[in-house]
Design an enzyme around this catalytic site. Structure first.
Site, mmCIF file in Angstrom:
data_model
loop_
_atom_site.group_PDB
_atom_site.id
_atom_site.type_symbol
_atom_site.label_atom_id
_atom_site.label_comp_id
_atom_site.label_asym_id
_atom_site.label_seq_id
_atom_site.Cartn_x
_atom_site.Cartn_y
_atom_site.Cartn_z
ATOM 1 C CB CYS A 49 -0.916 0.001 1.222
ATOM 2 S SG CYS A 49 -2.001 1.459 1.284
ATOM 3 C CB CYS A 53 -1.732 4.118 7.914
ATOM 4 S SG CYS A 53 -2.836 4.879 6.695
ATOM 5 C CB CYS A 56 -1.207 -0.034 8.073
ATOM 6 S SG CYS A 56 -1.895 -1.228 6.926
ATOM 7 C CB CYS A 93 -16.346 -6.593 4.664
ATOM 8 S SG CYS A 93 -15.728 -4.987 4.116
ATOM 9 C CB CYS A 125 -19.655 -4.915 3.657
ATOM 10 S SG CYS A 125 -21.150 -5.226 4.631
ATOM 11 C CB CYS A 185 -19.077 0.062 7.926
ATOM 12 S SG CYS A 185 -18.163 -0.938 9.122
ATOM 13 N NE ARG A 256 -18.935 -4.934 12.419
ATOM 14 C CZ ARG A 256 -19.213 -4.650 11.158
ATOM 15 N NH1 ARG A 256 -18.271 -4.204 10.349
ATOM 16 N NH2 ARG A 256 -20.452 -4.813 10.706
#
Length: 309
Positions: A49, A53, A56, A93, A125, A185, A256
């Site tokens: 990616c 972040c 991550c 998802c 999702c 979400c 959640r």
């Protein structure tokens, strides 16, 4: 309780935990039945990616040792979705790493969505990054009912966690998917060094966005990421108090249990978190770490007179 000032919510943190749980439990009972939503996810594309972040493992800026793979085949994702349904999930998802999918990858993702959406009794999702308006239209048409895009932290703290995109990019993506009738979400990660005020700011930002579901992740510090030494940034009592306050600010949102709950909370405190207001759980494995087994979650909920569904 959802109209207090930020200062009043900060004072709530000073109350005894059992008192906070009593307050937030009452709010949950008033707004929901005894069903706890079960969602499962698949990392359809892992690693490499471009975003930086700090939490991550999939960021190419970090040095975590994970098994990266390109986009999975459509058949593989559908098989995983059928397995998730068999294990009790009502939502599935499709998650991909990266800022945004494009080209052939995006076309194959649309095929995945259509296959998952065609499974009776399973809601589709997706979590695909910072989509364009045209892409949002296409995933809606393909069958996505709910889209995961977290704000992750407070606007004030965001630049300490990520600099390749800003807080407004995330907020705008959430508003865009809602514009086209897709449920949001949208959640957070706590335990990244943020303050209590930051956590309240997160919840107040979410209140403005009004998502259907709010995943609450607890940082699982991964070796090779800049936050690998952050195990002691938040304790179990602080986590539970934060859940209570999120329930007070977001009385009608599904809260959640997401990443980190099995590593950061004891089984006893996981139950307290559910009493405090958690009424949705991520079952099975997470993106790059192992999660809980659906049988264990079913047993835990049965002990609380709740149903996984």
């Amino acid at each position: 309780m959802d109209n207090l000032t930020k200062e009043e919510y900060l004072k709530m943190y000073e109350k005894p935990l059992d008192e906070l749980i009593e307050i937030s439990h009452k709010i949950t009972v008033e707004n929901f039945d005894n069903t706890v939503e079960a969602c499962s996810i698949i990392s359809a594309k892992t690693g490499a990616c471009s975003e930086n972040c700090k939490y991550c493992a999939q960021s190419s800026h970090n040095h975590a040792e994970i098994e990266c793979h390109p986009l999975m085949k459509v058949e593989t994702v559908k098989k995983a979705a059928l397995s998730a349904k068999k294990n009790g999930a009502t939502r599935f998802c499709i998650v991909t790493s990266g800022r945004v999918p494009s080209g052939e990858d995006f076309q194959n993702i649309l095929k995945m969505i259509k296959e998952v959406a065609s499974i009776e009794g399973l809601h589709c999702c997706a979590s695909l990054g910072l989509l364009s308006e045209e892409q949002v239209k296409q995933i809606k048409e393909a069958g996505v009912e709910r889209y995961n895009h977290n704000i992750n932290t407070s606007e004030n703290y965001h630049s300490k966690i990520c600099t390749t995109h800003d807080f407004k990019d995330r907020v705008n993506t959430v508003k865009l998917i809602q514009k086209y009738g897709i449920e949001a979400c949208t959640g957070v990660i706590i335990g990244m060094g943020e303050t209590r005020e930051d956590r309240i700011d997160m919840a107040l930002s979410l209140k403005e966005l009004n998502p259907k579901t709010v995943p609450i992740n607890f940082l699982n510090p991964i070796k090779g990421t800049p936050l690998e030494g952050f195990e002691d940034k938040i304790d179990e009592e602080e986590i539970l108090k934060t859940i209570c306050i999120f329930r007070m600010i977001l009385p009608k949102a599904l809260l959640r249990y997401a990443g980190g709950r099995t590593t950061r909370l004891s089984k006893y405190n996981q139950k307290l978190g559910i009493k405090a207001g958690i009424n949705s759980v991520l079952v099975g494995n997470y993106l790059t770490t192992a999660g809980s087994k659906s049988e264990e979650d079913k047993k835990m909920l049965e002990e609380l007179n709740l149903t996984l569904g």
